[in-house]
Design a protein around this motif. Structure first.
Motif, mmCIF file in Angstrom:
data_model
loop_
_atom_site.group_PDB
_atom_site.id
_atom_site.type_symbol
_atom_site.label_atom_id
_atom_site.label_comp_id
_atom_site.label_asym_id
_atom_site.label_seq_id
_atom_site.Cartn_x
_atom_site.Cartn_y
_atom_site.Cartn_z
ATOM 1 N N MET A 4 0.841 -1.191 0.000
ATOM 2 C CA MET A 4 0.000 0.000 0.000
ATOM 3 C C MET A 4 0.875 1.240 0.000
ATOM 4 O O MET A 4 1.837 1.330 0.741
ATOM 5 N N SER A 5 0.567 2.183 -0.840
ATOM 6 C CA SER A 5 1.418 3.358 -0.992
ATOM 7 C C SER A 5 1.298 4.292 0.200
ATOM 8 O O SER A 5 0.294 4.298 0.914
ATOM 9 N N LYS A 6 2.367 5.093 0.410
ATOM 10 C CA LYS A 6 2.346 6.081 1.488
ATOM 11 C C LYS A 6 1.233 7.100 1.245
ATOM 12 O O LYS A 6 0.618 7.594 2.177
ATOM 13 N N LYS A 7 0.991 7.396 -0.021
ATOM 14 C CA LYS A 7 -0.055 8.364 -0.356
ATOM 15 C C LYS A 7 -1.413 7.862 0.114
ATOM 16 O O LYS A 7 -2.223 8.603 0.670
ATOM 17 N N PHE A 8 -1.661 6.554 -0.099
ATOM 18 C CA PHE A 8 -2.932 5.977 0.325
ATOM 19 C C PHE A 8 -3.060 5.992 1.836
ATOM 20 O O PHE A 8 -4.105 6.326 2.389
ATOM 21 N N ILE A 9 -1.964 5.602 2.511
ATOM 22 C CA ILE A 9 -1.978 5.576 3.977
ATOM 23 C C ILE A 9 -2.255 6.957 4.525
ATOM 24 O O ILE A 9 -3.066 7.145 5.424
ATOM 25 N N TYR B 53 1.102 -1.239 6.738
ATOM 26 C CA TYR B 53 2.401 -0.816 7.277
ATOM 27 C C TYR B 53 3.573 -1.650 6.774
ATOM 28 O O TYR B 53 4.694 -1.501 7.261
ATOM 29 N N ASN B 54 3.298 -2.522 5.811
ATOM 30 C CA ASN B 54 4.356 -3.341 5.217
ATOM 31 C C ASN B 54 5.086 -4.164 6.272
ATOM 32 O O ASN B 54 6.319 -4.212 6.314
ATOM 33 N N LEU B 55 4.309 -4.825 7.134
ATOM 34 C CA LEU B 55 4.863 -5.667 8.187
ATOM 35 C C LEU B 55 4.218 -7.047 8.133
ATOM 36 O O LEU B 55 3.066 -7.194 7.713
ATOM 37 N N SER B 56 4.957 -8.046 8.561
ATOM 38 C CA SER B 56 4.391 -9.391 8.671
ATOM 39 C C SER B 56 3.503 -9.463 9.908
ATOM 40 O O SER B 56 3.614 -8.642 10.825
ATOM 41 N N ARG C 41 4.538 12.617 10.489
ATOM 42 C CA ARG C 41 5.699 11.731 10.409
ATOM 43 C C ARG C 41 5.347 10.476 9.629
ATOM 44 O O ARG C 41 4.224 9.993 9.682
ATOM 45 N N SER C 42 6.332 9.928 8.949
ATOM 46 C CA SER C 42 6.157 8.640 8.289
ATOM 47 C C SER C 42 6.232 7.536 9.331
ATOM 48 O O SER C 42 7.009 7.608 10.277
ATOM 49 N N PHE C 43 5.429 6.499 9.154
ATOM 50 C CA PHE C 43 5.450 5.381 10.101
ATOM 51 C C PHE C 43 6.850 4.785 10.210
ATOM 52 O O PHE C 43 7.300 4.421 11.295
ATOM 53 N N SER C 44 7.553 4.713 9.095
ATOM 54 C CA SER C 44 8.892 4.119 9.095
ATOM 55 C C SER C 44 9.892 4.958 9.888
ATOM 56 O O SER C 44 10.939 4.450 10.306
ATOM 57 N N ASP C 45 9.583 6.237 10.102
ATOM 58 C CA ASP C 45 10.482 7.116 10.860
ATOM 59 C C ASP C 45 10.281 7.013 12.369
ATOM 60 O O ASP C 45 11.074 7.559 13.136
ATOM 61 N N LEU C 46 9.211 6.337 12.790
ATOM 62 C CA LEU C 46 8.909 6.255 14.211
ATOM 63 C C LEU C 46 9.858 5.303 14.924
ATOM 64 O O LEU C 46 10.383 4.354 14.338
ATOM 65 N N LEU C 47 10.063 5.552 16.212
ATOM 66 C CA LEU C 47 10.832 4.638 17.053
ATOM 67 C C LEU C 47 10.012 3.367 17.299
ATOM 68 O O LEU C 47 8.785 3.378 17.143
ATOM 69 N N PRO C 48 10.656 2.255 17.674
ATOM 70 C CA PRO C 48 9.916 1.001 17.863
ATOM 71 C C PRO C 48 8.713 1.117 18.793
ATOM 72 O O PRO C 48 7.628 0.614 18.479
ATOM 73 N N THR C 49 8.864 1.787 19.942
ATOM 74 C CA THR C 49 7.738 1.879 20.872
ATOM 75 C C THR C 49 6.658 2.823 20.352
ATOM 76 O O THR C 49 5.484 2.685 20.722
ATOM 77 N N GLU C 50 7.031 3.778 19.493
ATOM 78 C CA GLU C 50 6.038 4.645 18.869
ATOM 79 C C GLU C 50 5.226 3.849 17.846
ATOM 80 O O GLU C 50 4.003 4.017 17.737
ATOM 81 N N LYS C 51 5.899 2.990 17.100
ATOM 82 C CA LYS C 51 5.188 2.106 16.168
ATOM 83 C C LYS C 51 4.228 1.203 16.933
ATOM 84 O O LYS C 51 3.109 0.934 16.474
ATOM 85 N N ALA C 52 4.665 0.753 18.104
ATOM 86 C CA ALA C 52 3.831 -0.133 18.924
ATOM 87 C C ALA C 52 2.514 0.542 19.300
ATOM 88 O O ALA C 52 1.452 -0.087 19.269
ATOM 89 N N VAL C 53 2.585 1.815 19.656
ATOM 90 C CA VAL C 53 1.378 2.557 20.047
ATOM 91 C C VAL C 53 0.439 2.715 18.855
ATOM 92 O O VAL C 53 -0.782 2.528 18.972
ATOM 93 N N VAL C 54 0.997 3.057 17.704
ATOM 94 C CA VAL C 54 0.184 3.236 16.498
ATOM 95 C C VAL C 54 -0.511 1.927 16.125
ATOM 96 O O VAL C 54 -1.713 1.898 15.829
#
Length: 324
Positions: A1-6, A187-190, A124-137
């Motif tokens: 999924m593109s960043k634009k769509f997200i 988010y391009n994650l498994s 911010r881009s999701f990929s720029d977030l710190l691990p614990t910030e990604k966890a919250v999202v």
């Protein structure tokens, strides 16, 4: 999924929360004293630093705050920031006295928290977030699309994944995988990565900081996250005081011990004591006394003396059964 769509999806979610308020209308904007603005009590994102912060400060000095901050009124006349933490921080550094704000009222805690998460993702881009910030999202996203039962399924799946157990697919598993795929595509994650990130939300603040500082890895953090909060705090404190550096195998061992028999501080302390005793000793430069040197050595070179001492030590420890 593109960043634009997200980004478009996130924007749509925020627009829904804004209840169609036109922030361009001046009547909706209030200038509030900056010392009355407080960070959201559970703000999970780090503030800008370095050049990004410096650029924002310079922009505010030159142009002011162009995009109003979103706040929620608290008791005693203070306001909690929902969106614009970095702008307010930069405004303080730029010595602004007031900040343009849009005030929200009658929000539930869930709605307020959603403002905080979604508006940060717009910046911010999701990929720029710190691990614990990604966890919250990911936690917020996951709770939106799954029931409590499916969240429990995901946690059980992570336990099975850690134990290396392969489970046959069934209808419930397929439903669960569908939910994971939806988030994974966004988010391009498994699915396994999503499950692991979600576990970071159960870490104490010190361990979260350790993950974000790349001091421990994601899998090690997952194992620690299963310990009770007080044990996590105790483990972190003791490791710091003893100068111990836990390995992933140590975190896994503590996790498995806790699942077998609920850990307590005494058990953790015993484990760390064994770990301390098993640490290799730091190298020290040992010197022979002059009398011993004269007694045992005459014409041997330095290298020959070192070899003789090593052989003598090996013989001594073998005889005392301290070395095989």
């Amino acid at each position: 999924m593109s960043k634009k769509f997200i980004k478009r999806e996130i924007t749509d979610a925020v627009d829904f929360l804004l209840n169609d308020i036109d922030i361009a209308e001046q009547k909706d904007i209030q200038n509030i004293e900056i010392n009355l603005l407080e960070n959201y009590h559970d703000h999970p994102f780090s503030l800008y630093t370095g050049k990004r912060l410096e650029d924002m400060v310079e922009s505010i000095k030159e142009n002011g705050i162009l995009n109003p901050v979103i706040v929620m009124k608290k008791e005693a006349g203070a306001y909690e920031i929902l969106s614009g933490h970095n702008r307010v921080n930069a405004a303080k550094l730029a010595n602004l006295k007031t900040v343009p704000c849009i005030m929200k009222e009658n929000l539930t805690q869930e709605q307020a928290y959603t403002y905080v998460i979604e508006t940060n993702l717009m910046q911010r881009s999701f990929s720029d977030l710190l691990p614990t910030e990604k966890a919250v999202v990911l936690k917020l996203r996951y709770e939106k699309i799954t029931s409590q039962g499916k969240r429990n399924d995901l946690q059980k799946e992570l336990n099975r994944l850690n134990d290396g157990i392969v489970v046959k697919k069934n209808k419930r598993a397929e439903d669960k995988l569908d939910s994971r795929k939806n988030i994974g595509k966004e988010y391009n994650l498994s699915g396994a990565s999503i499950a692991r990130y979600l576990r970071l939300n159960y870490l104490t603040d010190n361990w979260k900081q350790a993950v974000d500082n790349d001091e421990i890895g994601l899998m090690m953090a997952v194992d620690i996250s299963y310990l009770l909060t007080e044990l996590q705090d105790y483990l972190y404190k003791e490791c710091k005081e003893w100068g111990l550096c836990l390995k992933p195998s140590d975190a896994k061992a503590l996790h498995l011990m806790d699942r077998k028999e609920a850990l307590n501080k005494e058990m953790v302390n015993t484990y760390l004591l064994n770990l301390e005793n098993s640490k290799p000793k730091e190298y020290q430069n040992i010197k022979l006394s002059q009398s011993a040197y004269k007694k045992f050595f005459r014409d041997e070179s330095k290298e020959e003396v070192e070899k003789i001492v090593e052989r003598a030590l090996a013989m001594y420890f073998r005889e005392n059964k301290q070395v095989l």
